[in-house]
Motif scaffolding. Structure first.
Motif, PDB file in Angstrom:
ATOM      1  N   THR A 171      36.959  39.270  30.329  1.00 64.46           N
ATOM      2  CA  THR A 171      37.730  38.771  31.034  1.00 64.46           C
ATOM      3  C   THR A 171      37.567  38.989  32.352  1.00 64.46           C
ATOM      4  N   ILE A 172      38.309  37.569  32.862  1.00 63.17           N
ATOM      5  CA  ILE A 172      37.119  37.563  34.407  1.00 63.17           C
ATOM      6  C   ILE A 172      38.735  37.624  36.237  1.00 63.17           C
ATOM      7  N   ASP A 173      37.642  38.643  36.440  1.00 65.77           N
ATOM      8  CA  ASP A 173      39.028  38.431  37.845  1.00 65.77           C
ATOM      9  C   ASP A 173      38.249  37.606  39.068  1.00 65.77           C
ATOM     10  N   TYR A 174      39.378  36.475  39.028  1.00 61.88           N
ATOM     11  CA  TYR A 174      38.896  35.154  39.442  1.00 61.88           C
ATOM     12  C   TYR A 174      38.139  35.561  40.990  1.00 61.88           C
ATOM     13  N   GLN A 175      38.831  36.373  42.110  1.00 68.25           N
ATOM     14  CA  GLN A 175      38.690  37.099  43.175  1.00 68.25           C
ATOM     15  C   GLN A 175      37.419  37.782  43.416  1.00 68.25           C
ATOM     16  N   THR A 176      36.621  38.775  42.011  1.00 64.39           N
ATOM     17  CA  THR A 176      35.582  39.515  42.050  1.00 64.39           C
ATOM     18  C   THR A 176      34.385  38.322  41.830  1.00 64.39           C
ATOM     19  N   VAL A 177      35.313  36.797  41.592  1.00 58.84           N
ATOM     20  CA  VAL A 177      34.024  36.264  41.165  1.00 58.84           C
ATOM     21  C   VAL A 177      33.770  35.483  42.112  1.00 58.84           C
ATOM     22  N   LEU A 178      34.258  35.219  42.722  1.00 56.84           N
ATOM     23  CA  LEU A 178      35.081  34.305  43.716  1.00 56.84           C
ATOM     24  C   LEU A 178      33.722  35.300  44.670  1.00 56.84           C
ATOM     25  N   GLU A 206      29.188  45.325  36.016  1.00 52.29           N
ATOM     26  CA  GLU A 206      27.739  45.126  34.781  1.00 52.29           C
ATOM     27  C   GLU A 206      27.804  44.289  34.074  1.00 52.29           C
ATOM     28  N   HIS A 207      28.958  43.418  34.228  1.00 54.58           N
ATOM     29  CA  HIS A 207      28.603  42.401  33.216  1.00 54.58           C
ATOM     30  C   HIS A 207      28.336  40.925  33.246  1.00 54.58           C
ATOM     31  N   VAL A 208      27.804  40.745  34.829  1.00 54.87           N
ATOM     32  CA  VAL A 208      28.058  39.317  35.539  1.00 54.87           C
ATOM     33  C   VAL A 208      26.269  38.848  35.304  1.00 54.87           C
ATOM     34  N   SER A 209      26.364  37.830  35.034  1.00 59.61           N
ATOM     35  CA  SER A 209      24.817  36.515  35.062  1.00 59.61           C
ATOM     36  C   SER A 209      25.205  35.885  36.645  1.00 59.61           C
ATOM     37  N   TYR A 260      28.216  33.799  35.135  1.00 59.00           N
ATOM     38  CA  TYR A 260      28.817  33.929  34.418  1.00 59.00           C
ATOM     39  C   TYR A 260      29.043  35.106  33.582  1.00 59.00           C
ATOM     40  N   LYS A 261      29.531  35.120  32.550  1.00 57.94           N
ATOM     41  CA  LYS A 261      30.070  36.868  32.022  1.00 57.94           C
ATOM     42  C   LYS A 261      29.271  36.928  31.135  1.00 57.94           C
TER      43      LYS A 261
END
Length: 109
Positions: free
Chosen positions: A90-97, A69-72, A83-84
């Protein structure tokens, strides 16, 4: 043109930069899912209005809503920025990818 999807909560950077309104040249849109509208603000230029609806189809909206819920997400021309915001950086790079891959697929850039 551009598309901007930003969370409403924990969005101090965006509120300081743009206040509660749309960035210049952008129009705010709401969707038929009230919970999504409560969590996110969606802005787009007139040129990218249709691309916004391609990106925010029911499947992608549900995925984004359930994932973080905090991703733009910001789309400018053929570039997707992610971006968060909020206190939890805290960034989970797999989720971002995965979010980026799904957004790219939906937009078919």
């Amino acid at each position: 043109g551009g598309i901007w999807i930003r969370p409403k909560s924990g969005n101090i950077f965006n509120k300081n930069l743009f206040g509660d309104g749309a960035p210049k040249g952008y129009t705010k849109y709401e969707f038929e899912w009230p919970d999504f509208n409560k969590r996110y603000d969606v802005y787009t230029t007139d040129a990218d209005r249709l691309a916004t609806f391609e990106l925010l189809n029911p499947g992608f909206m549900t995925y984004l809503y359930d994932t973080d819920e905090h991703v733009s997400i910001e789309v400018v021309d053929t570039i997707i920025y992610l971006y968060k915001t909020g206190s939890d950086q805290t960034i989970d790079y797999q989720t971002v990818l995965t979010i980026l891959q799904r957004a790219y697929k939906e937009l078919q850039l």
